[in-house]
Scaffold this active site. Structure first.
Site, PDB file in Angstrom:
ATOM      1  N   CYS A  95      41.214  39.851  40.976  1.00 29.29           N
ATOM      2  CA  CYS A  95      40.693  38.803  41.869  1.00 29.29           C
ATOM      3  C   CYS A  95      40.574  39.287  43.321  1.00 29.29           C
ATOM      4  O   CYS A  95      39.637  40.004  43.611  1.00 29.29           O
ATOM      5  CB  CYS A  95      41.516  37.528  41.736  1.00 29.29           C
ATOM      6  SG  CYS A  95      40.594  36.102  42.322  1.00 29.29           S
ATOM      7  N   HIS A 202      43.812  36.392  35.990  1.00 32.18           N
ATOM      8  CA  HIS A 202      45.258  36.370  36.192  1.00 32.18           C
ATOM      9  C   HIS A 202      45.916  36.118  34.835  1.00 32.18           C
ATOM     10  O   HIS A 202      45.239  35.949  33.828  1.00 32.18           O
ATOM     11  CB  HIS A 202      45.637  35.241  37.148  1.00 32.18           C
ATOM     12  CG  HIS A 202      44.989  35.332  38.488  1.00 32.18           C
ATOM     13  ND1 HIS A 202      45.354  36.259  39.424  1.00 32.18           N
ATOM     14  CD2 HIS A 202      43.994  34.606  39.060  1.00 32.18           C
ATOM     15  CE1 HIS A 202      44.632  36.087  40.516  1.00 32.18           C
ATOM     16  NE2 HIS A 202      43.785  35.093  40.329  1.00 32.18           N
TER      17      HIS A 202
HETATM   18  N1  GLN Z   1      40.954  34.395  47.947  1.00 24.69           N
HETATM   19  C1  GLN Z   1      40.005  34.927  47.030  1.00 24.69           C
HETATM   20  C2  GLN Z   1      38.988  33.879  46.570  1.00 24.69           C
HETATM   21  O1  GLN Z   1      39.299  32.711  46.528  1.00 24.69           O
HETATM   22  C3  GLN Z   1      40.744  35.498  45.840  1.00 24.69           C
HETATM   23  C4  GLN Z   1      41.533  34.459  45.074  1.00 24.69           C
HETATM   24  C5  GLN Z   1      42.465  35.060  44.052  1.00 24.69           C
HETATM   25  O2  GLN Z   1      42.913  36.180  44.192  1.00 24.69           O
HETATM   26  N2  GLN Z   1      42.790  34.296  43.055  1.00 24.69           N
HETATM   27  O3  GLN Z   1      37.890  34.242  46.250  1.00 24.69           O
END
Ligand code: GLN
Length: 263
Positions: A95, A202
């Protein structure tokens, strides 16, 4: 005196910045699978203020809220990760991690910031009105990655576009993956370039997907004997069923709608 095999060095990058989603559990999953093969493991926690070693075997980068991402990018701008990749290290970036390894990603104010250019993709802020992308995901890798379906959950604002011809982790069967604005049949998750693998999943994704963990490990320690630990495999299978099996029924084909969570 004979010396045993050298330890497999598994590094978690900036857990205090990129640790919102429990992705450091990927290190525990790898350590378990390395030790189960009779090899020693050296876990390496690299905090944001630390010198970044280039000699680790696997680097794990997790997800975060938007705020810490620019700090992580600034700390990685010295090129140590690229040096490690050049020497043959594997990287799993989840992510925020995937976004950081592309050419650019949106900062907290939406303006593009430079990434590391280790994955062939760019990430943009969503168009006004596009909801946050949150829910369970099932990804089917292509025949070049014979590891079965990969499951996990996604929670992101940014939307990523692969370069033409770039390889994703796989096609999205459920959920959205890189870019929810694409038609369902065109949706893919992640990117794979050499030994660098990015994904929006995740979970932690390596705990839920042992074959993916062994793919990454195999890149750095060579072909792996199957792991025969029936109790552990049963636990993993139960977790996979809890997360995905329930949602393979027709009633659950659409991702569940969660609240608009920070991240
Ligand atoms: N902050 C980033 C987004 O919202 C990554 C989010 C995350 O790592 N789950 O795109």
């Amino acid at each position: 005196m004979t010396s045993g095999p050298s330890a497999v060095r598994v590094a978690v990058l900036f857990p205090e910045l990129l640790g919102t989603y429990g992705d450091s559990g990927n290190a525990a999953a790898l350590a378990y699978r390395i030790r189960a093969r009779g090899l020693p493991v050296e876990p390496v926690r690299i905090r944001a203020g630390d010198r970044i070693p280039t000699g680790c075997d696997v680097y794990l980068i997790g997800g975060s809220e938007d705020g810490p991402q620019p700090f992580a990018a600034a700390r990685l701008a010295g090129g140590e990760l690229a040096q490690a990749v050049d020497r043959g290290a594997a990287v799993l970036a989840v992510c925020s991690g995937l976004q950081l390894l592309g050419r650019h990603f949106p900062g907290p104010d939406g303006r593009p910031l430079a990434g590391l250019d280790l994955l062939p993709l760019v990430t943009r802020a969503p168009a006004a009105g596009l909801p946050r992308t949150v829910g369970d995901v099932r990804v089917r890798p292509g025949p070049e990655l014979p590891i079965g379906d990969v499951i996990g959950f996604e929670n992101h604002r940014g939307q990523s576009t692969l370069d033409p011809g770039a390889s994703p982790l796989g096609s999205v069967l459920q959920g959205y993956g890189n870019d929810r604005t694409l038609a369902p049949a065109d949706r893919v998750d992640g990117a794979v370039q050499g030994r660098v693998l990015g994904s929006y999943l995740h979970g932690p994704v390596l705990a839920l997907n042992p074959a993916l963990a062994d793919l990454v490990l195999g890149w750095v320690i060579g072909p792996l004997a199957p792991l025969e630990d029936p109790e552990h495999e049963r636990q993993v299978a139960r977790a996979r069923l809890r997360r995905a099996g329930l949602r393979t029924s027709r009633r659950h084909r659409q991702p569940r709608q969660y609240g608009q969570q920070a991240g």
